[in-house]
Structure formats: C-alpha cells, structure tokens
Design an enzyme around this catalytic site. Structure first.
Site, PDB file in Angstrom:
ATOM      1  N   GLY A 294       0.906  -1.174  -0.129  1.00 25.18           N
ATOM      2  CA  GLY A 294      -0.140  -0.032   0.025  1.00 25.18           C
ATOM      3  C   GLY A 294       0.908   1.226   0.091  1.00 25.18           C
ATOM      4  N   ARG A 295       1.666   1.608   1.227  1.00 29.33           N
ATOM      5  CA  ARG A 295       2.435   2.490   1.156  1.00 29.33           C
ATOM      6  C   ARG A 295       3.405   2.861   0.138  1.00 29.33           C
ATOM      7  NH1 ARG A 295       3.844   3.858   6.536  1.00 29.33           N
ATOM      8  NH2 ARG A 295       3.484   1.677   7.009  1.00 29.33           N
TER       9      ARG A 295
ATOM     10  N   ARG B 265       0.204   9.700  12.245  1.00 26.24           N
ATOM     11  CA  ARG B 265       1.539   8.826  12.329  1.00 26.24           C
ATOM     12  C   ARG B 265       2.601   9.400  13.177  1.00 26.24           C
ATOM     13  NH1 ARG B 265       4.388   7.965   8.502  1.00 26.24           N
ATOM     14  NH2 ARG B 265       5.155   5.786   9.151  1.00 26.24           N
TER      15      ARG B 265
ATOM     16  N   TYR C 286       3.572   7.009  16.105  1.00 27.01           N
ATOM     17  CA  TYR C 286       4.706   6.157  16.107  1.00 27.01           C
ATOM     18  C   TYR C 286       5.821   7.046  16.160  1.00 27.01           C
ATOM     19  CZ  TYR C 286       1.782   3.111  12.973  1.00 27.01           C
ATOM     20  OH  TYR C 286       0.780   2.172  12.585  1.00 27.01           O
TER      21      TYR C 286
ATOM     22  N   CYS D 249      -6.544  18.404  22.407  1.00 31.76           N
ATOM     23  CA  CYS D 249      -5.931  18.620  23.661  1.00 31.76           C
ATOM     24  C   CYS D 249      -4.900  17.279  24.100  1.00 31.76           C
ATOM     25  CB  CYS D 249      -7.097  18.505  24.614  1.00 31.76           C
ATOM     26  SG  CYS D 249      -8.159  19.946  24.207  1.00 31.76           S
ATOM     27  N   GLU D 250      -3.847  16.941  23.177  1.00 39.49           N
ATOM     28  CA  GLU D 250      -3.220  16.144  23.365  1.00 39.49           C
ATOM     29  C   GLU D 250      -1.816  16.391  23.112  1.00 39.49           C
ATOM     30  OE1 GLU D 250      -3.411  12.828  24.523  1.00 39.49           O
ATOM     31  OE2 GLU D 250      -5.387  13.006  24.574  1.00 39.49           O
TER      32      GLU D 250
HETATM   33  C1  LIG Z   1      -1.099  -2.955   6.379  1.00 36.73           C
HETATM   34  C2  LIG Z   1      -0.931  -4.057   5.684  1.00 36.73           C
HETATM   35  C3  LIG Z   1      -0.453  -4.383   4.306  1.00 36.73           C
HETATM   36  C4  LIG Z   1      -0.044  -2.909   3.666  1.00 36.73           C
HETATM   37  O1  LIG Z   1       1.032  -2.434   4.234  1.00 36.73           O
HETATM   38  P1  LIG Z   1       2.120  -1.245   3.669  1.00 36.73           P
HETATM   39  O2  LIG Z   1       3.106  -0.837   4.675  1.00 36.73           O
HETATM   40  O3  LIG Z   1       1.184  -0.235   3.351  1.00 36.73           O
HETATM   41  O4  LIG Z   1       2.661  -1.862   2.482  1.00 36.73           O
HETATM   42  C5  LIG Z   1      -0.388  -5.500   3.586  1.00 36.73           C
HETATM   43  N1  LIG Z   1      -0.811  -6.183   4.004  1.00 36.73           N
HETATM   44  C6  LIG Z   1      -1.358  -6.748   5.356  1.00 36.73           C
HETATM   45  C7  LIG Z   1      -1.774  -7.569   5.865  1.00 36.73           C
HETATM   46  C8  LIG Z   1      -1.531  -5.309   5.987  1.00 36.73           C
HETATM   47  O5  LIG Z   1      -1.862  -5.340   7.524  1.00 36.73           O
END
Ligand SMILES: *Cc1c(COP(=O)(O)O)cnc(C)c1O
Length: 405
Positions: free
Chosen positions: A266-267, A302, A306, A333-334
């Site tokens: 995803g990222r 984020r 983190y 308020c954090e």
């Molecule tokens: C969050 C997640 C992803 C995607 O992670 P990225 O860091 O965005 O690549 C893929 N598979 C599972 C099972 C996840 O929990």
C-alpha cells in the site's frame, strides 16, 4: 516536491489532502514493470492505506488487485466493480460477517490462524482455495512498526502451518497459497529477498510433506518509502532480481509447480504521492516556539502514534533560510498532537501554507474525530492538470448524525 502548488490553491479551505494521479500511475508502472519476468506477479493494493474509490480505480486500471481486511474495505472494492480472485482477504481476529462477505465476493481468503478454518467452514463454507499467514517468529527480526514477530498478533508458527494445511486438505480444499508479512515500512531491499526465499523453502517442505500443490506465495506489503530526505528509496529492480534467483534455485531447480508471486503493498504505491496541505493559524512562543496549524493529529496520526517523521515544506518560503527551530502542532488537547518536533523551518506567520509530505498512504485513512475534529477533504490532481474533489470534508451534521437526541 509538490511543484504544482500554485494559485489554484490560494483560496482553498485548508486542511486538505491532495494526491497526484500521474505520479501514482508512473510509480505503479515502474513497480510492476520490475517484476515483468514473472507473468504470475501481482500486487494487491492494501485498501486500508488509501480507501478512496477514485484512487482504488486508478490502481485497478494499472492492473492491481485489492487487499482487504474488513467488511468496509470489501464493500469499497465491490463499489469499483471488483470481486473474485482480484480481491485478497487478509484479516485477523475476523468476524463471521467479514468472512461471509469475502466468500460472497469470491475473494481469496488468507487465514490468520488454523482455528479460523472450522470457523470459516461453519459461517460461510470452505472455498477451493485457502491461504494461511505464516509468522516466522525468531527467524525474522521484524521492525519498529510491526514489532518482533514472536510478539506480533499476526500469523501462525511453522509447526501449526503443517497441521492447518493438512486439515484444509482433508476438508476438501484443493488449491493453496502461503502468506507472510513481518515488516512494515522496510527500506532494506535484501529483507524482501530473504522473506521470499523463506516462503519458497517453506512451500517446498509443505509440498513434500503433505503432497499439496501451491499456487501462490504472498509476500505481504511493507515496502518502505524514504520519509526522511536522508533515506534511500528501495529499488524494486534489485528486489525483483534477488527474488528471481531464489525462485530459480528453490522452486524451479526442485521441479516444484510454478508459483504466482503476490504482494500487498500500500504505502509504496501511494505514500509519496499524497500531500497534506495546511495553513499556519498561530505562532506561539513559550518555552519553545510552536507553529500551530489548522490540521491536527486527527488528519494524520503517524507522527503522534509512531513518532514518525514527515517532511514539511513551505512552498512560498522555500528560498528563505530554515533557521527557526519549531514544533509544528495541531489543536487537539493531547501533547503528542505534533507533526514535527524541533524542526528547522523558515520564519513563519499566520496564513503561511505548509505541505506535509508522503501522506498518500495511512494518512487520511487513519483519521478520527476526537475533540469533535472533522476529517478533511481529499482532492486528486489529474494528469491533465485539473483538480477533482474525491471526498468532501466532514461537517458537524456528519459528526452528529448518529446521536439519538
Ligand atoms: C497494512 C498491511 C499491508 C500494507 O502495508 P504497507 O506498509 O502499506 O505496504 C499489507 N498486508 C497486510 C496484511 C497489512 O496488514
């Protein structure tokens, strides 16, 4: 570096998210192109990273499948016309209703635990194809976001996998996959090659011991992006080359049947191509200098969650010396509601526009409503230079819609 921030945005209400469609498409083509040697390669985009149908549609058109973990994510993929084995369902601690929808859509089901097999059989019936999620425990080191594999709640130890595949086989499952995901935002190319080799070897052992044929391995997501200007991006070409060699020496050389190679990134796909745009509201000088902006942690969790770094630029002041060391804060308020701590930036005043970078994944998606804060709009910059609203900002009516009096 957001070259497109120009007069079109001068009057826009901030904060908002902006995604660059051209960049997303070009990056997707580079990524998928690196694995062109393997016709069975596919990335299932992790819907949770950027759950907006417009963005998902772009990635579907670039050839990606969709990786879902909840009913809402399945429903979003159905909304863009996807289903069947274009959808991977990788969940954990899963509700019966989630499994029912995943089965109804014909999604590939990836189970987090052997105990989920009878549960799935009972609530939705067993499909032909089943995958299990492997947790390598001490064999892998994991990283800060996911933590040490043996402490992580995800996946199953090796011995349990043997029993789970045998149980699936005995229950009539005929097609098999194997999944793992042990790191998040990882920037070491070698890490993914090692993970692939680990899975290939496990497929060889499972095949030998159980006499079942695997159709795919799924390496999960976790390809990182350089949030800090000093970091090096990963190189999909290097990862692909390494995986190709491992595939040759473990799968091909042992005459195992061809395996599709799947990922769930995803990222890496959208992260660098989204921007959170916000304006300075107040500059406060107390024990430190606090630049208060009109976005808060509820727009981007984020950094607060983190301690993650997000690069911040000030397009109109990029040429000025960055000689002010400030905390950039929201209005929750954090006290962890800060986008940056001790960050050198140019001198700032009310109304200045700040761009928070690399927010195209796990940004808007992680938003919430604490303190009654409203989630922002999302826009996409189209390849023809026009800008389209793809999600309006929330209103107080949205926030109060569920109250009973
Ligand atoms: C969050 C997640 C992803 C995607 O992670 P990225 O860091 O965005 O690549 C893929 N598979 C599972 C099972 C996840 O929990």
């Amino acid at each position: 570096m957001m070259p497109f921030f120009d007069a079109r945005f001068e009057q826009s209400a901030t904060p908002f998210y902006l995604y660059d469609e051209q960049e997303i498409r070009e990056n997707a083509r580079r990524f998928l192109g690196a694995f062109a040697w393997h016709e069975g390669f596919r990335n299932y985009f992790a819907v949770k990273a950027t759950p907006n149908p417009h963005i998902l549609g772009i990635l579907r058109d670039e050839g990606m499948g969709m990786d879902c973990s909840s009913t809402a994510e399945l429903a979003l993929t159905a909304r863009i016309g996807m289903g069947g084995e274009d959808v991977m369902f990788t969940s954990n601690n899963t509700a019966a209703s989630d499994f029912m929808l995943a089965r109804e859509m014909g999604a590939i089901i990836n189970l987090d635990d052997g105990g989920h097999l009878p549960f799935l059989a009972e609530c939705a019936g067993l499909p032909d194809l089943i995958s299990f999620r492997y947790n390598p425990g001490r064999q892998k080191t994991g990283n800060a976001i996911i933590g040490r594999p043996e402490e992580a709640k995800f996946g199953m130890p090796r011995e349990q996998l043997f029993a789970a595949y045998a149980a699936a086989r005995d229950a009539g499952v005929t097609r098999f996959g194997l999944h793992t995901m042990v790191a998040s935002n990882e920037l070491d190319n070698a890490y993914f090659v090692e993970t692939a080799a680990l899975l290939f070897e496990l497929v060889a052992s499972l095949t030998a011991q159980l006499g079942i044929r695997f159709e795919f391995v799924n390496l999960g997501g976790g390809l990182g992006i350089p949030y800090r200007p000093s970091q090096q991006p990963i190189d999909p070409q290097i990862i692909s080359e390494g995986i190709k060699q491992a595939y040759q020496t473990i799968i091909v050389a042992n005459r195992l049947s061809p395996l599709k190679l799947l990922m769930e990134c995803g990222r890496y796909v959208t992260g660098p191509h989204g921007y959170l745009v916000t304006r300075v509201r107040h500059v406060k000088r107390a024990f430190k200098t606090f630049v208060g902006v009109d976005a808060s942690m509820h727009n981007l969790m984020r950094p607060g969650m983190y301690g993650a770094y997000h690069h911040i630029t000030v397009p109109a002041k990029a040429h000025l010396p960055h000689d002010q060391v400030v905390d950039v804060t929201g209005s929750l308020c954090e006290n962890n509601d800060k986008f940056a701590i001790d960050r050198p930036l140019p001198p700032l005043e009310r109304g200045d526009v700040l761009v928070i970078h690399d927010t195209g994944a796990h940004g808007h998606a992680m938003g919430f409503n604490y303190n009654g804060k409203l989630r922002s709009a999302e826009y996409v910059l189209r390849p023809d230079g026009t800008i389209t609203l793809i999600r309006r900002a929330e209103t107080l009516d949205d926030l109060f819609a569920t109250l009973m009096n």
